[in-house]
Design a protein around this motif. Structure first.
Motif, mmCIF file in Angstrom:
data_model
loop_
_atom_site.group_PDB
_atom_site.id
_atom_site.type_symbol
_atom_site.label_atom_id
_atom_site.label_comp_id
_atom_site.label_asym_id
_atom_site.label_seq_id
_atom_site.Cartn_x
_atom_site.Cartn_y
_atom_site.Cartn_z
ATOM 1 N N GLU A 1 -12.043 6.880 6.442
ATOM 2 C CA GLU A 1 -11.682 8.155 5.814
ATOM 3 C C GLU A 1 -12.126 9.359 6.646
ATOM 4 O O GLU A 1 -11.385 10.344 6.769
ATOM 5 C CB GLU A 1 -12.257 8.255 4.402
ATOM 6 N N PHE B 1 -8.557 1.273 5.615
ATOM 7 C CA PHE B 1 -8.227 2.695 5.510
ATOM 8 C C PHE B 1 -9.381 3.472 4.876
ATOM 9 O O PHE B 1 -9.740 4.557 5.332
ATOM 10 C CB PHE B 1 -6.959 2.890 4.673
ATOM 11 N N LYS B 2 -9.957 2.925 3.814
ATOM 12 C CA LYS B 2 -11.058 3.610 3.132
ATOM 13 C C LYS B 2 -12.272 3.740 4.050
ATOM 14 O O LYS B 2 -12.991 4.742 4.008
ATOM 15 C CB LYS B 2 -11.419 2.877 1.837
ATOM 16 N N ILE C 1 -5.235 6.386 -0.740
ATOM 17 C CA ILE C 1 -4.593 5.150 -0.305
ATOM 18 C C ILE C 1 -4.677 4.186 -1.485
ATOM 19 O O ILE C 1 -5.757 3.961 -2.025
ATOM 20 C CB ILE C 1 -5.253 4.576 0.973
ATOM 21 N N LEU D 1 0.255 5.402 0.998
ATOM 22 C CA LEU D 1 -0.641 6.376 1.631
ATOM 23 C C LEU D 1 -0.034 7.763 1.503
ATOM 24 O O LEU D 1 1.115 7.984 1.894
ATOM 25 C CB LEU D 1 -0.841 6.032 3.109
ATOM 26 N N ILE E 1 -8.459 11.143 1.153
ATOM 27 C CA ILE E 1 -7.284 10.456 1.685
ATOM 28 C C ILE E 1 -6.842 9.407 0.671
ATOM 29 O O ILE E 1 -7.385 8.293 0.643
ATOM 30 C CB ILE E 1 -7.593 9.790 3.046
ATOM 31 N N LEU F 1 0.821 -1.207 0.000
ATOM 32 C CA LEU F 1 0.000 0.000 0.000
ATOM 33 C C LEU F 1 0.857 1.259 0.000
ATOM 34 O O LEU F 1 1.978 1.266 0.506
ATOM 35 C CB LEU F 1 -0.914 0.031 1.233
#
Length: 398
Positions: free
Chosen positions: A126, A122-123, A91, A78, A89, A76
């Protein structure tokens, strides 16, 4: 919300327990031998899609060794510094080995989890991540690495992680396919429209015969024109009616059917201002702020002073809107980089256009409208997929 075959409790950790995070760097731009190689180089401008497989910049092995960082495929990236963080954001999952700059963190999952599960985790966070963005002092946003690594992370077992990530990955693939369908339709429409109005694509009548030759016409000879106005914003009673009122920001750059009506005025507002109520159909031409936008309305409405509106026309209004959309974009591009603000009403009225007979106008308008409806239908499918993904992101992660 969980898949019914899973009941085990999720393990509570912090992000630092599940990942290794590393910083990138940028090779010297003064050393040409560092650039133009075959290693994709990732910065904020490369992070608009969920999956990364290439970049607009590439570096060499020498460039990598001189100050950048390589992350192997299947991990990943970021964005941790940049103005984009105020809006979203970024990612991303890298499908190939890539290098990355100092505004990006590489994230490698350990054996407790997987990159794909973390991608969607992560999504799903957000909103929380946006609240963690602080200012650099020069307008950009930034993350504090320690704060990121301290985030609470709940992990199901590996089987449930796999089920969640595969489900969301399949939706992402479907979204990607749908975007490609829409993009190809828009490319087709643009190419066909250009050929039609340049005379390279000819239509025939129902018997296969050619239509009469197109003729030059002056716009003011085929319709009436009127401007608009804005009722006083300080008088709230003007803005509590049921008569649609629009400004140039309510139109789309590339869709003549897109009119976002959110404001409504009263009859008193019309009487006490320069705005006018136009009876449909009406062609909405933005001549000032937002110049170049054109739309076709089948609803009665009022507009701001940024419009010169064409009504009571003696031709197919939809055909004329398609044609004017092209012509106004050309006119708008010719004013870019100059001190000219907008296009004068007289210039628009006196403009000459190449006009076919009404029967051919009808055929062309129907053909282009069919393409627009196809794009609209595919766009609705895309929107449903996006909403489905958002729903799952909100409910699959606890």
């Amino acid at each position: 919300m969980r898949f019914q075959e899973f009941e085990e409790h999720w393990e509570e950790l912090i992000l630092n327990d599940a990942v290794l995070m590393s910083s990138g760097g940028t090779p010297s731009m003064q050393r040409p031998e560092y650039w133009g190689g075959n290693i994709p180089f990732i910065s904020a401008s490369s992070m608009h899609d969920t999956v990364i497989s290439n970049s607009h910049q590439y570096i060499t092995i020498e460039g990598l060794k001189s100050g950048s960082k390589l992350i192997k495929k299947g991990n990943l990236l970021l964005l941790v510094r940049g103005s984009m963080l105020w809006k979203q954001i970024p990612i991303c999952y890298n499908k190939v080995d890539v290098a990355f700059n100092q505004d990006v963190k590489g994230i490698v999952a350990n054996d407790k989890t997987t990159s794909l599960f973390l991608l969607y985790w992560f999504k799903s966070k957000e909103a929380i991540l946006k609240d963690m963005v602080t200012s650099t002092g020069i307008g950009a946003g930034k993350f504090d690495s320690n704060s990121l690594l301290s985030l609470s992370l709940l992990l199901p077992n590996k089987s449930e992680q796999s089920k969640i990530s595969k489900t969301l990955w399949l939706i992402d693939e479907r979204i990607q396919t749908q975007n490609k369908i829409i993009e190809e339709l828009n490319v087709l429409k643009a190419a066909v429209t250009k050929r039609i109005f340049s005379g390279k694509l000819k239509f025939t009548d129902n018997r296969g015969n050619d239509f009469p030759k197109w003729e030059w016409k002056k716009l003011e000879d085929i319709g009436e024109f009127s401007g608009g106005g804005t009722p006083a914003s300080s008088n709230s009673s003007f803005w509590s009616g049921n008569i649609p009122w629009i400004s140039s920001s309510d139109l789309s750059e590339n869709d003549i059917h897109s009119i976002n009506i959110t404001r409504f005025i009263t009859e008193s507002a019309i009487i006490n201002s320069a705005t006018k109520l136009f009876a449909a159909p009406v062609i909405l031409i933005v001549s000032r702020v937002g110049v170049g936008k054109v739309a076709y309305s089948e609803k009665n409405l009022c507009t701001s002073q940024d419009f010169l509106n064409m009504h009571k026309f003696s031709c197919n209004g939809l055909f004329l809107t398609y044609l004017l959309s092209i012509e106004m974009k050309k006119a708008a591009s010719s004013t870019q980089g100059t001190s000219i603000k907008g296009i004068s009403s007289m210039e628009i009225k006196l403009k000459h256009i190449f006009l076919p007979c009404i029967a051919e106008q009808n055929k062309i308008a129907d053909f282009l409208d069919t393409l627009d409806k196809k794009v609209d239908a595919e766009s609705r499918v895309l929107q449903k997929l996006i909403l489905q993904k958002q729903y799952l992101l909100q409910h699959l992660f606890i």
